[in-house]
Design a protein around this motif. Structure first.
Motif, short mmCIF file in Angstrom:
data_model
loop_
_atom_site.label_atom_id
_atom_site.label_comp_id
_atom_site.label_asym_id
_atom_site.label_seq_id
_atom_site.Cartn_x
_atom_site.Cartn_y
_atom_site.Cartn_z
N THR A 287 43.45 40.14 41.34
CA THR A 287 42.27 40.97 41.12
C THR A 287 41.35 40.26 40.14
O THR A 287 41.70 39.23 39.56
N MET A 288 40.17 40.83 39.93
CA MET A 288 39.21 40.27 38.98
C MET A 288 39.44 40.78 37.56
O MET A 288 38.69 40.44 36.65
N GLN A 292 37.04 39.81 34.35
CA GLN A 292 36.13 40.85 33.86
C GLN A 292 36.38 41.14 32.39
O GLN A 292 35.43 41.24 31.60
N GLY A 322 34.05 39.31 43.93
CA GLY A 322 35.46 39.66 43.95
C GLY A 322 35.82 40.63 45.05
O GLY A 322 37.00 40.87 45.28
N THR A 325 36.57 37.54 47.13
CA THR A 325 37.28 36.47 46.44
C THR A 325 38.61 37.01 45.96
O THR A 325 38.66 37.99 45.21
N SER A 328 41.93 35.76 40.59
CA SER A 328 41.17 35.54 39.36
C SER A 328 40.96 34.06 39.10
O SER A 328 39.93 33.65 38.56
N MET A 331 37.81 32.90 40.87
CA MET A 331 36.58 33.30 40.22
C MET A 331 36.35 32.52 38.93
O MET A 331 35.21 32.15 38.61
N PHE A 613 31.27 40.71 38.48
CA PHE A 613 31.94 39.86 39.47
C PHE A 613 32.32 40.61 40.74
O PHE A 613 33.16 40.13 41.51
#
Length: 747
Positions: A287-288, A292, A322, A325, A328, A331, A613
């Motif tokens: 995950t982002m 973040q 994201g 994408t 993590s 990104m 993101f």
């Protein structure tokens, strides 16, 4: 008495800083007054009507006219006269804007076509204006009769004077504007500035310091304000350009790339009743969440504020999301390209972003082959990232054909040809020498993409953009090429294509306008765009090109000044900036105040329409050409403003100011976020009238622009809280300022 006590405290601070300057060589007083003169529209003798005439063909009008027209028809051209402006060399009509307000309080913007100095009267200029709405054709033109006319220059609005359209009189009342008696006897040899130059102490203009920090950082802090006051904005910029990034205590998240399909022990779920051995495995890798949280911690506490701010702006132009994408690590690798090139050369950024695997995945370049070409990246590198869909003048305005229609920048054939250039590139999965970050079984989203299968790259001839001065309008075919010949051909073709885009005349004004919109104001004048674009072009081969561009944006006279009064100047604080500006002003910490914030704020900003993101599409959270409904006002961030998100802004301010973001296992809020209003509470306690508190909030949050009505309304609301509860008084005051429309707009 309270007001006098505030003035006394400020004078003591000024005296202390003066002494400090005697012992600290870095104390700089070299920054000039940033405040431009305030333009003044001239009126007819003993009248509040504009001194206005029909245009003549004279290159330089001799003097002010003795007679004037009583009224003018819509779509006609008129000449009005303005003084108290000090034009720079090359500053022309595109530096001015003309606004009209009718009896219904509707605002129209008339194009300014020409500015001419009067031959016999120093510092008086004739402005030729066309009485039509500047952006498109109005659906509801002003009614016949008087309107209030004003002109704006460098974000400063003139006095409002009457102008008769169609007929004189009508329902317009002076109370709707600021019409003033005849100012034509003003001493035009001495410009009246928007604030005085006295008592220079470092960078003494407190309003402009706050405005500058709102533009160049994620929000002012008292310590940062004092730093800029001491050394000046130019010295501060020099520090920022050389500052390490990210902050040493907040490195980029460093979670290794993982397989596309999460393993059974890293799926974020509980299987067969067995708890996940690492509950953060899925969140951290797939995950982002880590990026973040890192982003907000860097925004809250990082020293390299300017690079972080510019990288955030670039992330809203060179968009990946994201939403698609996966990891993590993907990104983070993408963001490193932005931050590494934020002060570098735009052409280098274009190259690195084109071969970034995250971008290649998001816009399908990594799977585009000559057998199945995908146009996504080719279209967006032209339309969204560099050029726009219509040809631009050097000042960012549209070029038009003989019928007045904008001229397309490219057509589908050009998109198709660029698409072929971008075929055959894929993730770097070969040798450790070429791909040092490859990891067997996991897609390599860190190293730049390469040509791994030469058979996938198109070898035919390509036609590129054709424009005056272009030296790379086509790419020859590579007949019979195989193996390394194809690899070399593909690399050369890529560079030819990027050169072709980079050297296009649209690139400088397109990029310049976008960055001005992100940092300063949503609807900059063409003159401002033109000045910045000229710096972009003058530094085309410089490795620090963008450093000069950012400096030009932040130091431009349209950006600087204690106060900007043009009605459409500024920008709505997008949710991320609303959060960070408010938090940084009041010592953001963890919920318990024992540590720093964990930066987990995605739920809060998502309710306001923006999650870092997680752009909903390649078109970003909001388009740069967004027009506020029912107006002709270009206000990009208003694309996020709805009834629901407006309420969410208020709710967020309430949460942060009165409570804080508490720990939450489900959301993985490990430390939470809160602010402190202890210094405001002390003012509320020491001065029961509330005046000292309002003075400080006006300076810190509003850079001295709080209107008397707003101040009175907030103060009255605050005073309903008993003086015995100064903390609640302080929180209520901060809350009412933060949720006001005046604070919501960064001006």
């Amino acid at each position: 008495m309270c007001r006098k006590r505030s003035d006394y405290l400020l004078s003591k601070l000024a005296a202390f800083l003066t002494c400090l300057g005697a012992v600290i060589p870095a104390f700089a007083g070299t920054d000039p007054n940033p405040n431009s003169p305030v333009p003044v529209l001239l009126t007819a003798p003993d009248s509040t009507h504009a001194l206005a005439t029909s245009p003549t063909n004279k290159a330089f009008p001799r003097s002010l006219p003795r007679m004037q027209r009583s009224s003018f028809e819509l779509y006609s051209k008129i000449v009005v006269y303005v003084t108290n402006v000090d034009l720079m060399p090359g500053e022309d009509a595109d530096a001015f804007r003309a606004y009209a307000v009718d009896a219904r309080a509707r605002i129209y913007r008339f194009p300014v076509l020409r500015v001419q100095p009067l031959d016999k009267q120093d510092r008086v200029y004739a402005l030729t204006i066309e009485l039509r709405d500047e952006i498109g054709y109005w659906d509801d033109p002003p009614e016949r009769g008087d309107v209030l006319l004003s002109v704006a220059w460098r974000g400063l609005a003139s006095n409002s004077v009457r102008l008769s359209i169609g007929s004189t009189g009508g329902p317009m009342k002076d109370g709707l504007g600021t019409a003033i008696p005849n100012p034509s006897k003003i001493d035009s040899t001495t410009p009246q500035r928007s604030s005085d130059d006295s008592n220079i102490i470092g960078y003494t203009w407190s309003g402009d310091r706050t405005r500058f920090l709102e533009q160049a950082t994620f929000g002012p802090t008292p310590a940062l304000d004092l730093r800029v006051r001491r050394i000046g904005i130019r010295a501060w910029l020099a520090e920022q350009f050389d500052m390490a990034y990210p902050s040493p205590g907040n490195p980029y998240p460093n979670f290794p790339i993982r397989p596309t399909n999460p393993s059974s022990d890293c799926n974020g779920q509980i299987d067969a009743g067995i708890p996940d051995p690492d509950p953060f495995c899925y969140v951290n890798h797939y995950t982002m969440y880590p990026v973040q949280n890192w982003f907000y911690k860097e925004a809250f506490y990082g020293d390299a504020q300017l690079r972080h701010r510019v990288a955030w702006a670039l992330a809203q132009l060179w968009v990946i999301s994201g939403v698609e994408t996966q990891q993590s690590s993907h990104m983070a690798a993408y963001h490193k390209v932005l931050s590494r090139n934020a002060f570098g050369n735009w052409r280098t950024l274009m190259y690195e972003m084109t071969l970034n695997p995250g971008m290649g995945d998001y816009l399908n370049m990594r799977t585009s082959t000559r057998f199945s070409p995908n146009e996504n990246y080719a279209r967006e590198i032209l339309q969204l990232f560099n050029l726009g869909v219509f040809m631009l003048n050097p000042n960012g305005t549209f070029k038009t054909d003989q019928q007045g229609n904008p001229i397309p920048t490219y057509d589908q054939t050009i998109v198709n040809n660029f698409t072929l250039v971008f075929t055959g590139w894929s993730l770097c999965e070969t040798s450790p020498t070429l791909c040092p970050n490859r990891f067997p079984g996991s897609p390599n989203f860190i190293d730049p993409m390469i040509i791994t299968n030469p058979n996938n790259h198109d070898l035919s001839a390509k036609t590129l953009l054709d424009y005056p001065g272009s030296t790379t309008t086509s790419i020859a075919a590579c007949s019979g090429c195989t193996g390394t010949q194809v690899t070399t051909y593909a690399a050369n073709s890529l560079n030819h294509a990027l050169d072709n885009i980079y050297n296009h005349p649209n690139t400088a004004p397109f990029v310049s306008r976008f960055l001005i919109q992100q940092l300063i104001t949503g609807d900059p004048t063409p003159a401002y765009v033109g000045r910045v674009a000229a710096v972009f072009n003058a530094n085309r081969v410089s490795p620090s090109q963008m450093k000069e561009v950012i400096k030009a944006i932040l130091l431009d006279p349209e950006a600087r000044g204690d106060i900007k009064t043009e009605p459409r100047y500024g920008k709505l604080r997008e949710p991320v900036m609303f959060v960070t500006n408010l938090a940084r002003q009041f010592e953001v910490r963890s919920f318990e105040r024992s540590d720093i914030s964990d930066g987990v704020l995605t739920t809060e900003t998502n309710a306001m329409g923006q999650t870092a993101f997680m752009s909903p599409s390649v078109f970003n959270f909001y388009p740069p050409d967004y027009i506020v409904p029912g107006t002709t006002f270009n206000g990009p961030e208003f694309g996020l403003l709805t009834t629901g998100t407006s309420v969410s802004r208020i709710n967020f301010a309430n949460t942060l100011i009165f409570n804080g973001v508490n720990l939450n296992t489900e959301r993985r809020v490990t430390s939470g976020t809160s602010i402190s209003v202890a210094d405001i509470q002390a003012l509320a306690e020491s001065d029961p009238t509330g005046n000292d508190m309002m003075d400080v909030l006006n300076l810190r949050m509003m850079h001295g622009t709080m209107s008397p009505q707003m101040r009175s309304t907030i103060l009255n609301a605050v005073l309903t809280v008993p003086a015995s509860n100064p903390l609640l008084r302080a929180k209520r005051a901060v809350y009412l300022v933060a949720t006001s429309s005046q604070y919501q707009i960064q001006r």
